[in-house]
Design a protein around this motif. Structure first.
Motif, PDB file in Angstrom:
ATOM      1  N   GLY A 135       0.818  -1.213   0.000  1.00 40.33           N
ATOM      2  CA  GLY A 135       0.000   0.000   0.000  1.00 40.33           C
ATOM      3  C   GLY A 135       0.850   1.260   0.000  1.00 40.33           C
ATOM      4  N   PRO A 158      -0.241   7.541   2.296  1.00 43.34           N
ATOM      5  CA  PRO A 158       0.735   8.300   3.084  1.00 43.34           C
ATOM      6  C   PRO A 158       1.534   7.417   4.059  1.00 43.34           C
ATOM      7  CG  PRO A 158      -1.420   9.357   3.146  1.00 43.34           C
ATOM      8  CD  PRO A 158      -1.596   8.086   2.392  1.00 43.34           C
ATOM      9  N   ALA A 159       0.915   6.376   4.603  1.00 49.62           N
ATOM     10  CA  ALA A 159       1.629   5.522   5.565  1.00 49.62           C
ATOM     11  C   ALA A 159       2.716   4.705   4.862  1.00 49.62           C
ATOM     12  CB  ALA A 159       0.634   4.594   6.277  1.00 49.62           C
ATOM     13  N   GLU A 213       1.659  -1.383  -4.820  1.00 45.45           N
ATOM     14  CA  GLU A 213       0.451  -0.536  -4.809  1.00 45.45           C
ATOM     15  C   GLU A 213      -0.449  -0.973  -5.957  1.00 45.45           C
ATOM     16  OE1 GLU A 213      -1.226   1.975  -3.086  1.00 45.45           O
ATOM     17  OE2 GLU A 213      -2.613   1.684  -4.746  1.00 45.45           O
ATOM     18  N   LYS A 214      -1.733  -1.206  -5.644  1.00 44.83           N
ATOM     19  CA  LYS A 214      -2.594  -1.793  -6.679  1.00 44.83           C
ATOM     20  C   LYS A 214      -3.173  -0.760  -7.644  1.00 44.83           C
ATOM     21  CE  LYS A 214      -6.755  -2.106  -3.829  1.00 44.83           C
ATOM     22  NZ  LYS A 214      -7.683  -2.994  -3.156  1.00 44.83           N
ATOM     23  N   ARG A 218      -4.295   9.263  -8.540  1.00 39.13           N
ATOM     24  CA  ARG A 218      -5.686   8.805  -8.465  1.00 39.13           C
ATOM     25  C   ARG A 218      -6.389   9.611  -7.363  1.00 39.13           C
ATOM     26  NH1 ARG A 218      -4.253   8.024  -3.915  1.00 39.13           N
ATOM     27  NH2 ARG A 218      -3.947   6.133  -2.688  1.00 39.13           N
ATOM     28  N   LYS A 270      -9.117  10.055  -4.314  1.00 41.41           N
ATOM     29  CA  LYS A 270      -9.440   9.153  -3.218  1.00 41.41           C
ATOM     30  C   LYS A 270     -10.439   9.837  -2.294  1.00 41.41           C
ATOM     31  CE  LYS A 270      -7.197   6.395   0.324  1.00 41.41           C
ATOM     32  NZ  LYS A 270      -7.858   5.137   0.079  1.00 41.41           N
ATOM     33  N   CYS A 293     -11.450  11.420   0.626  1.00 39.61           N
ATOM     34  CA  CYS A 293     -10.699  11.982   1.759  1.00 39.61           C
ATOM     35  C   CYS A 293     -11.013  13.472   1.786  1.00 39.61           C
ATOM     36  CB  CYS A 293      -9.202  11.751   1.543  1.00 39.61           C
ATOM     37  SG  CYS A 293      -8.166  12.352   2.896  1.00 39.61           S
ATOM     38  N   GLY A 294     -10.952  14.076   2.969  1.00 40.47           N
ATOM     39  CA  GLY A 294     -11.211  15.510   3.079  1.00 40.47           C
ATOM     40  C   GLY A 294     -10.014  16.352   2.715  1.00 40.47           C
ATOM     41  N   CYS A 334      -7.439  17.502   4.249  1.00 45.04           N
ATOM     42  CA  CYS A 334      -6.820  18.463   5.193  1.00 45.04           C
ATOM     43  C   CYS A 334      -5.637  17.814   5.895  1.00 45.04           C
ATOM     44  CB  CYS A 334      -7.800  18.850   6.290  1.00 45.04           C
ATOM     45  SG  CYS A 334      -9.096  19.847   5.692  1.00 45.04           S
ATOM     46  N   ARG A 358      -5.453  14.240  -2.717  1.00 42.13           N
ATOM     47  CA  ARG A 358      -4.699  12.995  -2.613  1.00 42.13           C
ATOM     48  C   ARG A 358      -4.022  12.618  -3.920  1.00 42.13           C
ATOM     49  NH1 ARG A 358      -5.877   9.858   1.878  1.00 42.13           N
ATOM     50  NH2 ARG A 358      -4.219   8.559   1.027  1.00 42.13           N
ATOM     51  N   ALA A 385      -0.896  -7.393  -3.504  1.00 37.35           N
ATOM     52  CA  ALA A 385      -0.420  -8.427  -2.598  1.00 37.35           C
ATOM     53  C   ALA A 385      -1.551  -9.430  -2.418  1.00 37.35           C
ATOM     54  CB  ALA A 385      -0.027  -7.818  -1.265  1.00 37.35           C
ATOM     55  N   ASN A 431      -4.231   3.445   8.433  1.00 37.50           N
ATOM     56  CA  ASN A 431      -5.559   2.885   8.691  1.00 37.50           C
ATOM     57  C   ASN A 431      -5.518   1.382   8.902  1.00 37.50           C
ATOM     58  OD1 ASN A 431      -6.619   5.420   8.351  1.00 37.50           O
ATOM     59  ND2 ASN A 431      -8.239   4.771   6.964  1.00 37.50           N
ATOM     60  N   GLY A 479     -10.326  14.867  10.947  1.00 40.22           N
ATOM     61  CA  GLY A 479      -9.326  15.040   9.889  1.00 40.22           C
ATOM     62  C   GLY A 479      -7.922  14.678  10.333  1.00 40.22           C
ATOM     63  N   GLY A 539      -6.658  11.322   9.947  1.00 37.32           N
ATOM     64  CA  GLY A 539      -6.252  10.023   9.394  1.00 37.32           C
ATOM     65  C   GLY A 539      -4.884  10.053   8.731  1.00 37.32           C
ATOM     66  N   MET A 540      -4.617  11.124   7.952  1.00 44.25           N
ATOM     67  CA  MET A 540      -3.308  11.171   7.280  1.00 44.25           C
ATOM     68  C   MET A 540      -2.193  11.446   8.282  1.00 44.25           C
ATOM     69  SD  MET A 540      -3.973  12.878   3.600  1.00 44.25           S
ATOM     70  CE  MET A 540      -5.139  14.140   4.032  1.00 44.25           C
TER      71      MET A 540
HETATM   72  C1  FAD Z   1     -14.788  11.021   4.123  1.00 47.99           C
HETATM   73  C2  FAD Z   1     -13.370  11.005   4.636  1.00 47.99           C
HETATM   74  C3  FAD Z   1     -12.726  12.218   4.883  1.00 47.99           C
HETATM   75  C4  FAD Z   1     -11.423  12.215   5.367  1.00 47.99           C
HETATM   76  N1  FAD Z   1     -10.813  13.407   5.582  1.00 47.99           N
HETATM   77  C5  FAD Z   1      -9.545  13.448   6.060  1.00 47.99           C
HETATM   78  C6  FAD Z   1      -8.877  14.686   6.251  1.00 47.99           C
HETATM   79  O1  FAD Z   1      -9.382  15.765   5.922  1.00 47.99           O
HETATM   80  N2  FAD Z   1      -7.623  14.671   6.790  1.00 47.99           N
HETATM   81  C7  FAD Z   1      -7.001  13.497   7.131  1.00 47.99           C
HETATM   82  O2  FAD Z   1      -5.873  13.541   7.631  1.00 47.99           O
HETATM   83  N3  FAD Z   1      -7.609  12.304   6.932  1.00 47.99           N
HETATM   84  C8  FAD Z   1      -8.854  12.243   6.404  1.00 47.99           C
HETATM   85  N4  FAD Z   1      -9.464  11.038   6.160  1.00 47.99           N
HETATM   86  C9  FAD Z   1      -8.742   9.794   6.519  1.00 47.99           C
HETATM   87  C10 FAD Z   1      -7.648   9.452   5.510  1.00 47.99           C
HETATM   88  O3  FAD Z   1      -8.171   9.417   4.203  1.00 47.99           O
HETATM   89  C11 FAD Z   1      -7.042   8.072   5.842  1.00 47.99           C
HETATM   90  O4  FAD Z   1      -6.843   7.978   7.221  1.00 47.99           O
HETATM   91  C12 FAD Z   1      -5.719   7.875   5.118  1.00 47.99           C
HETATM   92  O5  FAD Z   1      -5.916   7.758   3.729  1.00 47.99           O
HETATM   93  C13 FAD Z   1      -5.021   6.605   5.608  1.00 47.99           C
HETATM   94  O6  FAD Z   1      -3.793   6.469   4.923  1.00 47.99           O
HETATM   95  P1  FAD Z   1      -3.131   5.017   4.714  1.00 47.99           P
HETATM   96  O7  FAD Z   1      -1.825   5.267   4.059  1.00 47.99           O
HETATM   97  O8  FAD Z   1      -3.186   4.274   5.972  1.00 47.99           O
HETATM   98  O9  FAD Z   1      -4.120   4.249   3.718  1.00 47.99           O
HETATM   99  P2  FAD Z   1      -4.660   4.654   2.291  1.00 47.99           P
HETATM  100  O10 FAD Z   1      -4.513   6.092   2.030  1.00 47.99           O
HETATM  101  O11 FAD Z   1      -6.028   4.059   2.215  1.00 47.99           O
HETATM  102  O12 FAD Z   1      -3.700   3.901   1.276  1.00 47.99           O
HETATM  103  C14 FAD Z   1      -3.703   2.501   1.158  1.00 47.99           C
HETATM  104  C15 FAD Z   1      -3.206   2.113  -0.234  1.00 47.99           C
HETATM  105  O13 FAD Z   1      -3.046   0.676  -0.279  1.00 47.99           O
HETATM  106  C16 FAD Z   1      -3.456   0.200  -1.540  1.00 47.99           C
HETATM  107  N5  FAD Z   1      -3.815  -1.227  -1.360  1.00 47.99           N
HETATM  108  C17 FAD Z   1      -4.847  -1.744  -0.637  1.00 47.99           C
HETATM  109  N6  FAD Z   1      -4.820  -3.101  -0.655  1.00 47.99           N
HETATM  110  C18 FAD Z   1      -3.741  -3.445  -1.415  1.00 47.99           C
HETATM  111  C19 FAD Z   1      -3.173  -4.697  -1.817  1.00 47.99           C
HETATM  112  N7  FAD Z   1      -3.694  -5.879  -1.416  1.00 47.99           N
HETATM  113  N8  FAD Z   1      -2.074  -4.696  -2.599  1.00 47.99           N
HETATM  114  C20 FAD Z   1      -1.527  -3.511  -3.003  1.00 47.99           C
HETATM  115  N9  FAD Z   1      -2.020  -2.298  -2.650  1.00 47.99           N
HETATM  116  C21 FAD Z   1      -3.109  -2.262  -1.861  1.00 47.99           C
HETATM  117  C22 FAD Z   1      -4.623   1.120  -1.906  1.00 47.99           C
HETATM  118  O14 FAD Z   1      -4.818   1.163  -3.305  1.00 47.99           O
HETATM  119  C23 FAD Z   1      -4.174   2.480  -1.327  1.00 47.99           C
HETATM  120  O15 FAD Z   1      -3.524   3.293  -2.298  1.00 47.99           O
HETATM  121  C24 FAD Z   1     -10.752  10.992   5.626  1.00 47.99           C
HETATM  122  C25 FAD Z   1     -11.392   9.785   5.364  1.00 47.99           C
HETATM  123  C26 FAD Z   1     -12.679   9.787   4.854  1.00 47.99           C
HETATM  124  C27 FAD Z   1     -13.345   8.468   4.573  1.00 47.99           C
END
Ligand code: FAD
Length: 437
Positions: A12, A15-16, A35-36, A41, A43, A45-46, A48, A106, A130, A297, A307, A309-310
């Motif tokens: 994945g 940001p993480a 990354e799939k 792309r 996504k 997300c808000g 912020c 995003r 994966a 996440n 806000g 999550g990132m």
């Molecule tokens: C409505 C809404 C509003 C939000 N607003 C905010 C905000 O304003 N500010 C903020 O900080 N956060 C916000 N968030 C939360 C934020 O979007 C997430 O917490 C954040 O994206 C988590 O990052 P991550 O890197 O953990 O996962 P993700 O950003 O979800 O990235 C995971 C990646 O893994 C990839 N993946 C998944 N499974 C596989 C696999 N099997 N093989 C290969 N790749 C895979 C996906 O394609 C994706 O690109 C919001 C969320 C929602 C739903």
């Protein structure tokens, strides 16, 4: 075919995942990141990003690019519900160089982080997925598939990091079954608008029956409207407007239920379709055990109303990398599976304790705030009270900002930078600086 060996394999590139990949590669580790989706792309997300993360962008060598791209500094918060619209100043973050949060779509943010990962030598498989994870802690195997060619490839790594976002954790928990849909499930929506009428630097938080959301101006003046809505409320709205798409009924409801949304979007044009995701699964996923490591996440999710999550995604990657780089990882052909497993369990225990300490309070605050916002019968009288006592509103906005962790960073970028440089020199490879390339 013999699996290719890496020091770390990461699933994945949100940001993480990209943050962890950059940090470990800079420490001289060999890293594969899968990354799939193809970037850039959009996504759901808000968009912020709290100011507490900006020192991390600087340390990743991305501070200037982020500053050049992101939307205006967010200095005030508004609460919009029904006809009510309350505004309060936000407190500045503790880092005087970066006092205010900003928004960045995003499509730009995730691509910027992944580009940096490539630049520091991470092997990126994209689009790749994966498929399965096996093997004991300290010696794990991932089966990957190149989405374009269909070719499968095995990868073996002592450290596997799951950063694949929310949803079912089939890789860590292959037995997990999809649970039946519930009326209380929260579904998430997002759309961009050009020409929205929103005061400069204002961050409105929306509350409505069965949901909550937010509106913000990000890069190039594009406004992001994102919200979460209970499945039963959405079903009722769709029954009342047969033939309309879910995004269209959500947009109409937001304009009807929040007078200020209607005003802000009166002359705005939607830019692209509504995106939907969910159901959300807020909470900590600590039960996933000793192996593999989970960040972002994949480790735990807060209701997006705050806000954060990132922030939690990037900061959990830094926390984990700090533990991975500090601990003296047993390496070489003579390492026994028991030694590798003990090392992994020790790092996991310390990382998870840090995770809980820094992020569980945010999860709880976000849940309380979300449940209040979704129930106008409860939040309405509170808003009336805040309207009468603006000092209470300013105090409340300051406290929520502080408790949600927006003012301070959970990670110490200086410490990780030093550990990475030490680790790189121990490997007798030239240490790559954690500054602008
Ligand atoms: C409505 C809404 C509003 C939000 N607003 C905010 C905000 O304003 N500010 C903020 O900080 N956060 C916000 N968030 C939360 C934020 O979007 C997430 O917490 C954040 O994206 C988590 O990052 P991550 O890197 O953990 O996962 P993700 O950003 O979800 O990235 C995971 C990646 O893994 C990839 N993946 C998944 N499974 C596989 C696999 N099997 N093989 C290969 N790749 C895979 C996906 O394609 C994706 O690109 C919001 C969320 C929602 C739903």
């Amino acid at each position: 075919m013999t699996p290719t060996r890496y020091d770390a394999a990461i699933v994945g590139a949100g940001p993480a995942g990209s943050t962890a990949a950059i940090l470990l590669a800079r420490a001289g580790w060999s890293v594969v990141l899968v990354e799939k989706q193809i970037f850039p792309r959009r996504k759901v997300c808000g968009d912020c990003i709290a100011a507490s993360n900006f020192a991390l962008f600087d340390a990743l060598g991305l501070g200037d690019r982020f500053a050049a791209l992101a939307g205006p500094a967010l200095r005030r918060v508004a609460l919009w519900q029904g006809a009510a619209a309350l505004v309060a100043d936000l407190p500045p973050a503790t880092d005087p160089q970066h006092p205010w949060g900003r928004a960045l779509g995003r499509e730009a943010l995730d691509a910027m982080l992944l580009d940096q990962a490539r630049r520091v030598g991470v092997r990126v498989m994209q689009p790749g997925v994966a498929l399965s994870l096996s093997g004991p802690a300290g010696d794990q195997r991932l089966q990957l598939r190149d989405i374009q060619t269909g070719e499968q490839q095995g990868v073996r790594a002592p450290v596997v990091i799951l950063a694949q976002g929310s949803g079912l954790h089939r890789l860590a928990d292959p037995g997990a079954a999809r649970r039946p849909r519930r009326g209380s499930d929260l579904l998430a929506f997002k759309a961009n608008f050009r020409g929205a009428d929103l005061a400069d630097g204002l961050l409105p938080v929306l509350g409505f029956a069965g949901g909550y959301g937010g509106l913000v101006v990000a890069e190039q003046g594009i406004a992001t409207l994102a919200c979460c809505i209970r499945a039963d409320r959405l079903d009722a709205l769709r029954r009342a407007s047969p033939g309309q798409s879910a995004g269209a009924v959500v947009e109409a409801m937001l304009k009807r239920d929040c007078a200020s949304v209607a005003r802000a979007l009166q002359f705005a044009q939607r830019d692209g379709p509504w995106l939907a995701a969910g159901p959300l699964d807020p909470g900590w996923r600590g039960r996933l055990g000793d192996a593999p490591f989970c960040i972002g996440n994949a480790a735990g999710e807060a209701h997006p109303i705050i806000g954060e999550g990132m922030s939690m995604a990037m900061q959990s990657a830094w926390l984990l990398c700090q533990h991975l780089l500090r601990a003296d990882r047993p390496t070489g052909a003579r390492v026994t599976p028991a030694q590798a497993g003990r090392w992994q369990a020790d790092v996991q225990r310390r990382y998870q304790a840090d995770w809980r300490r820094h992020f569980l309070p945010r999860l709880r605050l976000a849940a309380a705030f979300a449940h209040l916002a979704m129930r106008p019968a409860l939040s309405g009288p509170l808003l009336a009270l805040l309207q009468r006592w603006p000092a209470l509103l300013a105090w409340g906005a300051g406290q929520v900002t502080r408790w949600s962790g927006k003012l301070d960073c959970a990670a110490d970028p200086g410490a990780v930078t030093h550990l990475a440089a030490d680790a790189a020199s121990r490997r007798a490879r030239p240490a790559r600086a954690l500054t602008q390339p």
